[in-house]
Design an enzyme around this catalytic site. Sequence first.
Site, short mmCIF file in Angstrom:
data_model
loop_
_atom_site.label_atom_id
_atom_site.label_comp_id
_atom_site.label_asym_id
_atom_site.label_seq_id
_atom_site.Cartn_x
_atom_site.Cartn_y
_atom_site.Cartn_z
NE ARG A 15 14.08 -19.60 -0.43
CZ ARG A 15 13.15 -20.40 0.07
NH1 ARG A 15 12.99 -21.59 -0.46
NH2 ARG A 15 12.40 -20.01 1.06
CE1 TYR A 92 7.28 -23.99 -1.48
CE2 TYR A 92 9.07 -22.41 -1.63
CZ TYR A 92 8.59 -23.70 -1.79
OH TYR A 92 9.42 -24.68 -2.24
CG HIS A 94 3.64 -21.95 4.31
ND1 HIS A 94 3.68 -23.32 4.33
CD2 HIS A 94 4.75 -21.58 3.66
CE1 HIS A 94 4.77 -23.76 3.73
NE2 HIS A 94 5.44 -22.73 3.29
CD GLU A 116 2.17 -23.52 0.54
OE1 GLU A 116 2.92 -23.04 -0.34
OE2 GLU A 116 1.42 -22.82 1.24
CB SER A 218 10.54 -46.39 12.01
OG SER A 218 10.53 -45.48 13.07
CG LEU A 238 5.63 -34.97 5.94
CD1 LEU A 238 5.40 -33.74 6.81
CD2 LEU A 238 5.84 -34.53 4.49
CB VAL A 267 12.43 -28.00 13.30
CG1 VAL A 267 13.12 -27.46 12.06
CG2 VAL A 267 12.09 -26.88 14.24
CG ASP A 268 9.24 -27.79 8.16
OD1 ASP A 268 9.45 -28.91 8.67
OD2 ASP A 268 9.09 -27.63 6.94
NE ARG A 277 15.35 -24.21 23.26
CZ ARG A 277 16.38 -23.48 22.89
NH1 ARG A 277 16.29 -22.65 21.87
NH2 ARG A 277 17.53 -23.55 23.54
CB VAL A 296 17.90 -24.05 11.17
CG1 VAL A 296 17.55 -22.89 10.25
CG2 VAL A 296 18.99 -23.62 12.15
CG MET A 299 17.70 -26.51 7.82
SD MET A 299 17.75 -28.30 7.98
CE MET A 299 19.46 -28.64 7.65
N1 LIG Z 1 13.98 -27.54 8.19
C1 LIG Z 1 13.88 -27.19 6.93
O1 LIG Z 1 14.45 -26.20 6.47
C2 LIG Z 1 13.09 -28.05 5.98
C3 LIG Z 1 13.22 -27.92 4.60
C4 LIG Z 1 12.50 -28.78 3.78
C5 LIG Z 1 11.65 -29.75 4.33
N2 LIG Z 1 11.55 -29.83 5.70
C6 LIG Z 1 10.70 -30.83 6.38
O2 LIG Z 1 11.32 -32.11 6.36
C7 LIG Z 1 10.33 -33.08 6.67
C8 LIG Z 1 10.48 -34.27 5.74
O3 LIG Z 1 10.09 -33.88 4.43
P1 LIG Z 1 10.17 -34.90 3.21
O4 LIG Z 1 9.97 -34.09 1.96
O5 LIG Z 1 11.38 -35.75 3.33
O6 LIG Z 1 8.88 -35.80 3.45
P2 LIG Z 1 8.58 -37.22 2.79
O7 LIG Z 1 7.11 -37.41 2.86
O8 LIG Z 1 9.26 -37.34 1.47
O9 LIG Z 1 9.29 -38.28 3.78
C9 LIG Z 1 8.87 -38.49 5.11
C10 LIG Z 1 9.15 -39.93 5.47
O10 LIG Z 1 8.90 -40.08 6.87
C11 LIG Z 1 8.41 -41.41 7.04
N3 LIG Z 1 7.84 -41.57 8.37
C12 LIG Z 1 6.64 -41.16 8.84
N4 LIG Z 1 6.50 -41.51 10.15
C13 LIG Z 1 7.65 -42.13 10.50
C14 LIG Z 1 8.14 -42.74 11.70
N5 LIG Z 1 7.39 -42.76 12.83
N6 LIG Z 1 9.39 -43.30 11.70
C15 LIG Z 1 10.14 -43.29 10.59
N7 LIG Z 1 9.73 -42.74 9.42
C16 LIG Z 1 8.51 -42.17 9.38
C17 LIG Z 1 7.44 -41.59 5.88
O11 LIG Z 1 7.16 -42.96 5.64
C18 LIG Z 1 8.25 -40.95 4.74
O12 LIG Z 1 9.05 -41.89 4.04
C19 LIG Z 1 8.99 -32.33 6.55
O13 LIG Z 1 8.52 -31.99 7.83
C20 LIG Z 1 9.34 -31.09 5.78
O14 LIG Z 1 8.43 -30.02 6.01
C21 LIG Z 1 12.24 -28.99 6.52
#
Ligand SMILES: NC(=O)c1ccc[n+]([C@@H]2O[C@H](COP(=O)([O-])OP(=O)(O)OC[C@H]3O[C@@H](n4cnc5c(N)ncnc54)[C@H](O)[C@@H]3O)[C@@H](O)[C@H]2O)c1
Length: 363
Positions: A15, A92, A94, A116, A218, A238, A267-268, A277, A296, A299
């Site tokens: 990026r 970013y 962290h 962030e 949930s 989250l 996963v992050d 993992r 991953v 992503m």
């Molecule tokens: N892997 C990647 O490349 C990548 C990229 C971007 C974001 N992420 C990650 O994705 C995750 C989600 O991010 P987001 O922006 O959607 O967050 P968000 O806060 O918008 O949404 C998270 C949702 O999870 C719900 N939640 C919490 N505990 C729960 C449970 N026990 N059961 C069901 N739902 C539950 C919350 O109520 C909320 O609606 C974060 O960990 C973020 O860091 C990963």
Amino acid sequence: MLIGIPKETKNQEDRVAITPAGVHQLVSQGHDVVVEQGAGAGSRIPDEEYVEAGARMVSVEEAWGVELVLKVKEPIPSEYGYLRSDLVLFTYLHLAASEELTRALVEAGTTAIAYENVETDDGALPLLAPMSEVAGRMAALVGSHLLLATSGGRGLLVPGIPGVRPAVATVIGAGNAGSNALSQLVGLGADVTVLDLSIDALRRVDDQYGGRVRTVVSSPYEIEKCLLRSDLVIGAVLVPGRKAPKVVPHELVERMMDGSVLVDIAVDQGGCFEDTRATSHDDPTFTVGPATFYCVANMPGAVPVTSTYGLTNATLPFALQLAHSGWQTACQENTALSRGVLVSGGKIQHSAIAAEFPDLPAA
Ligand SMILES: NC(=O)c1ccc[n+]([C@@H]2O[C@H](COP(=O)([O-])OP(=O)(O)OC[C@H]3O[C@@H](n4cnc5c(N)ncnc54)[C@H](O)[C@@H]3O)[C@@H](O)[C@H]2O)c1
């Protein structure tokens, strides 16, 4: 103001922190923009496009030798030498994950503002949201691909065909990432259920899809019921500031259908499946009993063109304000931005980072 955009140096980071449209906007408001040669190559933005938009292409030293540096990822050790007390760095960061970087920023006296941590009064994180959108949409597409027999999956075409059922998909978490996964799964014709603890989040899904998507509060009981009939599961939960809760235990995965697929977007944050993992784009999957896992942690790295434009759409208004007003006035004008200031004047300015590194000076 003189603004610099260095090329990203972190491994597999394609990026870049500005698009030609962003350069054009800054320049038309009277600012000077310098971009390191080749900075846009990974996002398919040639140097000529930046020049056409009004930037000057420069060396790495010149891109850092400015008042405001816009980046994507945190500086790596080879870049610490560019940090100075009269530099504002917007990227970013962290920091909680790196005492070494925090120390480098404190010792250099740099003003470091983290994407962030920019947070609006209602708790939204506007500079993280676009990457969750990318990851959510990508999770649905990657998961669909992994269901092909040629990918080791159940051998299912997600939409089915007339007379043959579509794939059954479950999305856990209906926030930014989850709702974007959902939109793609609905578009692909999957049979979708979404679970969240927040009834408001489920209400928004129900309003949007008018019964086309099943919404369920949930709980371990409901997750078990959904997963035992699912071909594809996407984890997107989250709990802000915490490690992700483990909502899918190993023993449940063992009872899932042969060739089912689990994508853990969370996963992050440590992952929301017990077996998660972190994997990389080079080797993204592994198997657990009957299932394939995709975990991953970056992503958006697979789609740098989309991610660059998505990220810069969100960061540019803040960058314009920083350039126009200077960081101190910009932070007085904009409390969301002020929450992003992690280091300035040789001190840590954020309580959680200060608590993480008690040996470093804090305000
Ligand atoms: N892997 C990647 O490349 C990548 C990229 C971007 C974001 N992420 C990650 O994705 C995750 C989600 O991010 P987001 O922006 O959607 O967050 P968000 O806060 O918008 O949404 C998270 C949702 O999870 C719900 N939640 C919490 N505990 C729960 C449970 N026990 N059961 C069901 N739902 C539950 C919350 O109520 C909320 O609606 C974060 O960990 C973020 O860091 C990963």
